[in-house]
Design an enzyme around this catalytic site. Structure first.
Site, PDB file in Angstrom:
ATOM      1  N   TYR A  21      19.693 -17.498  42.284  1.00 57.98           N
ATOM      2  CA  TYR A  21      20.099 -17.953  40.949  1.00 57.98           C
ATOM      3  C   TYR A  21      21.588 -17.749  40.653  1.00 57.98           C
ATOM      4  CZ  TYR A  21      15.088 -18.222  40.274  1.00 57.98           C
ATOM      5  OH  TYR A  21      13.757 -18.549  40.407  1.00 57.98           O
TER       6      TYR A  21
ATOM      7  N   GLU B 217      15.628 -31.498  31.497  1.00 55.66           N
ATOM      8  CA  GLU B 217      15.064 -30.310  32.151  1.00 55.66           C
ATOM      9  C   GLU B 217      16.078 -29.825  33.186  1.00 55.66           C
ATOM     10  OE1 GLU B 217      11.371 -31.274  34.078  1.00 55.66           O
ATOM     11  OE2 GLU B 217      11.378 -29.435  35.297  1.00 55.66           O
TER      12      GLU B 217
ATOM     13  N   PRO C  42      11.126 -17.651  30.687  1.00 57.98           N
ATOM     14  CA  PRO C  42      10.948 -16.267  31.120  1.00 57.98           C
ATOM     15  C   PRO C  42      11.845 -15.865  32.292  1.00 57.98           C
ATOM     16  CG  PRO C  42       9.056 -17.621  31.727  1.00 57.98           C
ATOM     17  CD  PRO C  42       9.889 -18.435  30.796  1.00 57.98           C
ATOM     18  N   ASN C  43      12.304 -14.637  32.186  1.00 56.60           N
ATOM     19  CA  ASN C  43      13.110 -13.973  33.216  1.00 56.60           C
ATOM     20  C   ASN C  43      14.557 -14.462  33.289  1.00 56.60           C
ATOM     21  OD1 ASN C  43      10.949 -12.278  34.211  1.00 56.60           O
ATOM     22  ND2 ASN C  43      10.054 -14.151  35.041  1.00 56.60           N
TER      23      ASN C  43
ATOM     24  N   ALA D 269       9.451 -20.294  34.942  1.00 58.67           N
ATOM     25  CA  ALA D 269       8.124 -20.356  35.592  1.00 58.67           C
ATOM     26  C   ALA D 269       7.133 -21.225  34.822  1.00 58.67           C
ATOM     27  CB  ALA D 269       7.574 -18.944  35.768  1.00 58.67           C
TER      28      ALA D 269
ATOM     29  N   HIS E  71      17.112 -26.797  36.098  1.00 60.56           N
ATOM     30  CA  HIS E  71      16.800 -25.637  36.938  1.00 60.56           C
ATOM     31  C   HIS E  71      18.053 -25.216  37.683  1.00 60.56           C
ATOM     32  CE1 HIS E  71      12.585 -26.088  36.073  1.00 60.56           C
ATOM     33  NE2 HIS E  71      12.730 -27.381  36.305  1.00 60.56           N
TER      34      HIS E  71
HETATM   35  C1  DQA Z   1      13.971 -21.892  37.631  1.00 60.98           C
HETATM   36  C2  DQA Z   1      13.036 -22.260  38.779  1.00 60.98           C
HETATM   37  C3  DQA Z   1      11.623 -21.781  38.500  1.00 60.98           C
HETATM   38  O1  DQA Z   1      10.768 -22.135  39.583  1.00 60.98           O
HETATM   39  C4  DQA Z   1      11.607 -20.272  38.349  1.00 60.98           C
HETATM   40  O2  DQA Z   1      10.296 -19.825  38.014  1.00 60.98           O
HETATM   41  C5  DQA Z   1      12.607 -19.776  37.373  1.00 60.98           C
HETATM   42  C6  DQA Z   1      13.919 -20.402  37.298  1.00 60.98           C
HETATM   43  C7  DQA Z   1      15.444 -22.242  37.942  1.00 60.98           C
HETATM   44  O3  DQA Z   1      16.241 -22.240  37.016  1.00 60.98           O
HETATM   45  O4  DQA Z   1      15.791 -22.474  39.119  1.00 60.98           O
HETATM   46  O5  DQA Z   1      12.378 -18.775  36.700  1.00 60.98           O
HETATM   47  O6  DQA Z   1      13.601 -22.647  36.493  1.00 60.98           O
END
Ligand code: DQA
Length: 154
Positions: A27, A107, A14-15, A86, A109
């Site tokens: 980001y 994974e 999401p997002n 998230a 981020h």
């Molecule tokens: C994220 C980190 C998460 O905590 C956050 O909710 C995101 C993006 C990252 O790519 O840094 O939406 O996964």
């Protein structure tokens, strides 16, 4: 470029469709299209095809992970790169789906979740992943693909 030897599933939660305009100080300014280009370039260099999926809905992300198994209608995937966003911090369902499909998984981020709010320090996904990359921006996706290619022999 080697002939395609396998398939990787790149899943974004999401997002992440808002990348580029969403909190650029956290980001960065790269967009989801930039993530896609980075992934396609890195994967094809190692002979992998990629399928990219972004969804704001937990169940759709679970369906995408389950898709790694493949069926008569759709090819599966040999490895998974997932930025659960998230849902990292909340989703037992995504943990269980990744465990069920048992594909090599990284994974990713964009941000260093360990240097942010306390609630971002716990991941339901990490126990089901082979590796975790955090804080490398979109380079993290390239690193994840290189790791999977090494492990999958691409
Ligand atoms: C994220 C980190 C998460 O905590 C956050 O909710 C995101 C993006 C990252 O790519 O840094 O939406 O996964």
């Amino acid at each position: 470029m080697p002939a395609e030897t396998g398939r990787l599933l790149i899943i974004n939660g999401p997002n992440l469709n808002l990348l580029g305009t969403r909190e650029p100080g956290v980001y960065g300014t790269a967009t989801l299209a930039d993530v896609e280009e980075t992934c396609r370039t890195a994967a094809s260099a190692h002979g992998f095809a990629v399928e990219l999926i972004q969804s704001n809905h937990e169940g759709e992300l679970v369906d995408a992970v389950q898709g790694a198994v493949g069926s008569a209608e759709a090819p599966g995937a040999d490895g998974i790169v997932i930025n659960p966003a998230a849902y990292t911090h909340t989703s037992v369902a995504l943990h269980d789906a990744l465990t069920a499909v048992a594909r090599p998984t990284v994974e990713v981020h964009l941000s260093n979740v360990h240097a942010r709010e306390e609630f971002r320090r716990h991941s339901y996904i990490s126990p089901a992943a082979d590796a975790v990359i955090a804080g490398a921006g979109i380079t993290g996706y390239r690193l994840a693909i290189e790791l999977l290619a090494e492990r999958l022999g691409g």
